[in-house]
Motif scaffolding. Structure first.
Motif, PDB file in Angstrom:
ATOM      1  N   GLY A 105       0.844  -1.190   0.000  1.00 27.71           N
ATOM      2  CA  GLY A 105       0.000   0.000   0.000  1.00 27.71           C
ATOM      3  C   GLY A 105       0.878   1.238   0.000  1.00 27.71           C
ATOM      4  O   GLY A 105       1.909   1.294  -0.693  1.00 27.71           O
ATOM      5  N   SER A 106       0.526   2.254   0.807  1.00 28.13           N
ATOM      6  CA  SER A 106       1.325   3.484   0.809  1.00 28.13           C
ATOM      7  C   SER A 106       2.678   3.285   1.477  1.00 28.13           C
ATOM      8  O   SER A 106       3.550   4.158   1.377  1.00 28.13           O
ATOM      9  N   GLY A 107       2.879   2.146   2.153  1.00 28.16           N
ATOM     10  CA  GLY A 107       4.175   1.858   2.775  1.00 28.16           C
ATOM     11  C   GLY A 107       5.254   1.552   1.748  1.00 28.16           C
ATOM     12  O   GLY A 107       6.453   1.581   2.064  1.00 28.16           O
ATOM     13  N   LEU A 108       4.856   1.254   0.494  1.00 25.00           N
ATOM     14  CA  LEU A 108       5.856   0.949  -0.544  1.00 25.00           C
ATOM     15  C   LEU A 108       6.364   2.220  -1.231  1.00 25.00           C
ATOM     16  O   LEU A 108       7.420   2.217  -1.858  1.00 25.00           O
ATOM     17  N   LEU A 109       5.606   3.316  -1.105  1.00 30.82           N
ATOM     18  CA  LEU A 109       5.872   4.481  -1.957  1.00 30.82           C
ATOM     19  C   LEU A 109       7.262   5.085  -1.778  1.00 30.82           C
ATOM     20  O   LEU A 109       7.871   5.539  -2.742  1.00 30.82           O
ATOM     21  N   LYS A 110       7.771   5.080  -0.541  1.00 33.32           N
ATOM     22  CA  LYS A 110       9.078   5.741  -0.362  1.00 33.32           C
ATOM     23  C   LYS A 110      10.250   4.844  -0.765  1.00 33.32           C
ATOM     24  O   LYS A 110      11.369   5.315  -0.890  1.00 33.32           O
ATOM     25  N   PHE A 111       9.971   3.569  -0.968  1.00 36.97           N
ATOM     26  CA  PHE A 111      11.037   2.666  -1.427  1.00 36.97           C
ATOM     27  C   PHE A 111      10.965   2.609  -2.950  1.00 36.97           C
ATOM     28  O   PHE A 111      10.447   1.655  -3.543  1.00 36.97           O
ATOM     29  N   THR A 112      11.453   3.664  -3.570  1.00 37.82           N
ATOM     30  CA  THR A 112      11.182   3.855  -5.006  1.00 37.82           C
ATOM     31  C   THR A 112      11.793   2.751  -5.878  1.00 37.82           C
ATOM     32  O   THR A 112      11.212   2.395  -6.901  1.00 37.82           O
ATOM     33  N   ASP A 113      12.947   2.194  -5.451  1.00 37.10           N
ATOM     34  CA  ASP A 113      13.530   1.112  -6.263  1.00 37.10           C
ATOM     35  C   ASP A 113      12.633  -0.126  -6.209  1.00 37.10           C
ATOM     36  O   ASP A 113      12.387  -0.786  -7.221  1.00 37.10           O
ATOM     37  N   GLU A 114      12.138  -0.415  -4.988  1.00 34.74           N
ATOM     38  CA  GLU A 114      11.263  -1.593  -4.857  1.00 34.74           C
ATOM     39  C   GLU A 114       9.924  -1.375  -5.554  1.00 34.74           C
ATOM     40  O   GLU A 114       9.373  -2.293  -6.158  1.00 34.74           O
ATOM     41  N   LEU A 115       9.434  -0.150  -5.493  1.00 31.58           N
ATOM     42  CA  LEU A 115       8.183   0.172  -6.203  1.00 31.58           C
ATOM     43  C   LEU A 115       8.374  -0.032  -7.713  1.00 31.58           C
ATOM     44  O   LEU A 115       7.549  -0.664  -8.381  1.00 31.58           O
ATOM     45  N   SER A 116       9.496   0.486  -8.232  1.00 29.55           N
ATOM     46  CA  SER A 116       9.768   0.343  -9.670  1.00 29.55           C
ATOM     47  C   SER A 116       9.912  -1.134 -10.041  1.00 29.55           C
ATOM     48  O   SER A 116       9.374  -1.570 -11.070  1.00 29.55           O
ATOM     49  N   ALA A 117      10.628  -1.895  -9.202  1.00 31.49           N
ATOM     50  CA  ALA A 117      10.823  -3.322  -9.505  1.00 31.49           C
ATOM     51  C   ALA A 117       9.466  -4.039  -9.525  1.00 31.49           C
ATOM     52  O   ALA A 117       9.213  -4.896 -10.384  1.00 31.49           O
ATOM     53  N   TYR A 118       8.612  -3.683  -8.573  1.00 34.74           N
ATOM     54  CA  TYR A 118       7.273  -4.296  -8.523  1.00 34.74           C
ATOM     55  C   TYR A 118       6.503  -3.984  -9.815  1.00 34.74           C
ATOM     56  O   TYR A 118       5.970  -4.892 -10.473  1.00 34.74           O
ATOM     57  N   LEU A 119       6.480  -2.717 -10.191  1.00 35.04           N
ATOM     58  CA  LEU A 119       5.707  -2.335 -11.383  1.00 35.04           C
ATOM     59  C   LEU A 119       6.342  -2.906 -12.657  1.00 35.04           C
ATOM     60  O   LEU A 119       5.623  -3.340 -13.570  1.00 35.04           O
ATOM     61  N   ASP A 120       7.684  -2.939 -12.706  1.00 31.63           N
ATOM     62  CA  ASP A 120       8.361  -3.581 -13.859  1.00 31.63           C
ATOM     63  C   ASP A 120       7.869  -5.017 -13.995  1.00 31.63           C
ATOM     64  O   ASP A 120       7.498  -5.463 -15.077  1.00 31.63           O
ATOM     65  N   GLY A 121       7.873  -5.732 -12.870  1.00 29.25           N
ATOM     66  CA  GLY A 121       7.463  -7.144 -12.878  1.00 29.25           C
ATOM     67  C   GLY A 121       6.026  -7.309 -13.338  1.00 29.25           C
ATOM     68  O   GLY A 121       5.718  -8.185 -14.155  1.00 29.25           O
ATOM     69  N   VAL A 122       5.151  -6.461 -12.847  1.00 29.45           N
ATOM     70  CA  VAL A 122       3.728  -6.573 -13.213  1.00 29.45           C
ATOM     71  C   VAL A 122       3.543  -6.278 -14.705  1.00 29.45           C
ATOM     72  O   VAL A 122       2.924  -7.069 -15.434  1.00 29.45           O
ATOM     73  N   PHE A 123       4.099  -5.154 -15.170  1.00 24.61           N
ATOM     74  CA  PHE A 123       3.835  -4.772 -16.564  1.00 24.61           C
ATOM     75  C   PHE A 123       4.606  -5.656 -17.548  1.00 24.61           C
ATOM     76  O   PHE A 123       4.083  -5.960 -18.632  1.00 24.61           O
ATOM     77  N   ASP A 124       5.805  -6.122 -17.184  1.00 27.09           N
ATOM     78  CA  ASP A 124       6.518  -7.073 -18.064  1.00 27.09           C
ATOM     79  C   ASP A 124       5.719  -8.364 -18.155  1.00 27.09           C
ATOM     80  O   ASP A 124       5.554  -8.941 -19.233  1.00 27.09           O
ATOM     81  N   GLY A 125       5.221  -8.818 -17.022  1.00 27.84           N
ATOM     82  CA  GLY A 125       4.426 -10.054 -16.991  1.00 27.84           C
ATOM     83  C   GLY A 125       3.181  -9.917 -17.857  1.00 27.84           C
ATOM     84  O   GLY A 125       2.836 -10.837 -18.613  1.00 27.84           O
ATOM     85  N   LEU A 126       2.544  -8.781 -17.792  1.00 28.80           N
ATOM     86  CA  LEU A 126       1.324  -8.579 -18.592  1.00 28.80           C
ATOM     87  C   LEU A 126       1.641  -8.565 -20.084  1.00 28.80           C
ATOM     88  O   LEU A 126       0.877  -9.087 -20.898  1.00 28.80           O
ATOM     89  N   ALA A 127       2.801  -7.961 -20.401  1.00 23.02           N
ATOM     90  CA  ALA A 127       3.181  -7.878 -21.819  1.00 23.02           C
ATOM     91  C   ALA A 127       3.439  -9.274 -22.381  1.00 23.02           C
ATOM     92  O   ALA A 127       3.326  -9.490 -23.591  1.00 23.02           O
ATOM     93  N   ARG A 128       3.811 -10.220 -21.507  1.00 20.08           N
ATOM     94  CA  ARG A 128       4.102 -11.586 -21.976  1.00 20.08           C
ATOM     95  C   ARG A 128       2.871 -12.485 -22.024  1.00 20.08           C
ATOM     96  O   ARG A 128       2.964 -13.654 -22.384  1.00 20.08           O
ATOM     97  N   ARG A 129       1.711 -11.950 -21.620  1.00 15.71           N
ATOM     98  CA  ARG A 129       0.512 -12.808 -21.641  1.00 15.71           C
ATOM     99  C   ARG A 129       0.211 -13.245 -23.071  1.00 15.71           C
ATOM    100  O   ARG A 129       0.323 -12.431 -24.000  1.00 15.71           O
ATOM    101  N   PRO A 130      -0.194 -14.490 -23.270  1.00 18.42           N
ATOM    102  CA  PRO A 130      -0.535 -14.942 -24.620  1.00 18.42           C
ATOM    103  C   PRO A 130      -1.615 -14.047 -25.237  1.00 18.42           C
ATOM    104  O   PRO A 130      -2.533 -13.615 -24.539  1.00 18.42           O
ATOM    105  N   SER A 131      -1.455 -13.765 -26.526  1.00 19.07           N
ATOM    106  CA  SER A 131      -2.344 -12.785 -27.157  1.00 19.07           C
ATOM    107  C   SER A 131      -3.789 -13.289 -27.265  1.00 19.07           C
ATOM    108  O   SER A 131      -4.712 -12.510 -27.453  1.00 19.07           O
TER     109      SER A 131
END
Ligand SMILES: Cc1cc2nc3c(=O)[nH]c(=O)nc-3n(C[C@H](O)[C@H](O)[C@H](O)COP(=O)(O)O)c2cc1C
Length: 330
Positions: A105-131
């Motif tokens: 939740g809002s506890g992740l916001l100040k850990f910007t590297d971890e926030l970015s890694a989380y969002l990278d993982g989510v959006f990369d994973g979505l991009a790999r979903r079968p079409s």
């Protein structure tokens, strides 16, 4: 303008959403309170019920996920996609200590590297979903910092790196909890710098509050299309209708809405004590419609049987006047 009902854990479950949608149609989307998949990758029974398609038929619902792990989030997105959802909202706003301490939740916001890694993982994973799978949009609901809304500038630059369908901004920090008024300057800074569509959320309690935010956004050259309302809409279930030019809730309407909720909650919750405590929490908000109703509202709070509760509600609805709720922005 699009109007969204904010997720309110413990209150806006499927029973509430169905009753609200039936009596006050016009809300464009209802966001569910968060489901929190953990490492075991399963939904709890209550979460399953809340997102079950048969419990949400005909209601425009967006499920919300709380996590800081991309694999868990992607698992939840797939589960929700299989249930027919085409948008999933990520919770980056919850301020509760039990959540924020775990960097969620809002506890992740100040850990910007971890926030970015989380969002990278989510959006990369979505991009790999079968079409052949149906596409799922990802929206984000965020506060503007863990310790302070001064973290807003760094956050918007991070969010700009991802194709977020809507960034719903509650311009407070975790530290603020629900105190004071939202930080409008920080909101406008995010609005002006965001490449993603922005939705305003926070302390919208009357028609004038929505117009004020609309005007402020237009004044910086970035009009918004959507707002999200939580406590204001709980307090006055007819608020969206009023924003659309309709009338203030009447006592009869509130009575019918209450009756439906009370009946449905009685059928779905385990025992009178739980039902009464749930209804009392709702009256904490709806009671604001009755500025002269403090005595009757006290009776509702003190009721410890269904008979007492029902009598107290009857007295409130038959003898106290409803008045429009005043601004929440000052
Ligand atoms: C009791 C309660 C429960 C909440 N539960 C959630 C939740 O599950 N997910 C979420 O993103 N926000 C949650 N929120 C925050 C609201 O969705 C909203 O962002 C906040 O109340 C500010 O908007 P408002 O002033 O219109 O209520 C909750 C707020 C309250 C008061």
């Amino acid at each position: 303008m699009n109007y969204y009902f904010a997720p309110l854990e413990g209150i806006t479950g499927y029973v509430y959403r169905n009753a609200h949608h039936k009596f006050f149609p016009g809300t464009d989307r209802y966001y569910t309170p968060f489901v929190a998949p953990n490492y075991t990758k399963h939904f709890k029974a209550k979460e399953k019920q809340d997102v079950a398609p048969e419990n949400n038929a005909g209601v425009p619902v967006v499920p919300q996920v709380l996590s800081n792990k991309a694999d868990e989030t992607l698992w939840a997105v797939e589960e929700l996609a299989q249930r027919g959802y085409r948008e999933v909202n990520l919770n980056l706003g919850c301020p509760m200590p039990t959540v924020a301490r775990k960097k969620k939740g809002s506890g992740l916001l100040k850990f910007t590297d971890e926030l970015s890694a989380y969002l990278d993982g989510v959006f990369d994973g979505l991009a790999r979903r079968p079409s052949e799978l149906p596409p799922v949009r990802i929206s984000v609901k965020t506060r503007l910092g863990t310790d302070s809304t001064q973290e807003a500038e760094a956050l918007v630059h991070i969010y700009n790196r991802y194709p977020i369908s809507e960034l719903i901004v509650h311009p407070r920090s975790r530290e603020d909890m629900y105190r004071g008024v939202p930080d409008r300057e920080a909101f406008l800074l995010v609005l002006q710098n965001s490449v993603n569509p922005i939705v305003y959320n926070g302390n919208l309690c009357c028609v004038g509050d929505v117009s004020e935010i609309e005007t402020a956004c237009r004044a910086v050259g970035k009009p918004i299309d959507s707002v999200m309302m939580g406590r204001g809409l709980l307090a006055d279930p007819s608020l969206v209708r009023q924003c659309q030019g309709g009338s203030l809730i009447s006592r009869q309407e509130l009575g019918e809405f209450h009756e439906e909720l009370y009946r449905q909650l009685t059928e779905t919750l385990p025992g009178s004590a739980v039902v009464l405590s749930h209804m009392k929490e709702l009256w904490f908000y709806m009671g604001q419609l009755f500025p002269e109703g403090s005595k009757c509202l006290k009776e509702i709070r003190r009721a410890n049987s269904r008979v007492q509760y029902e009598a107290a509600v009857r007295v409130l609805l038959s003898s106290c006047r409803i008045e429009r709720i005043r601004s929440g922005l000052r």
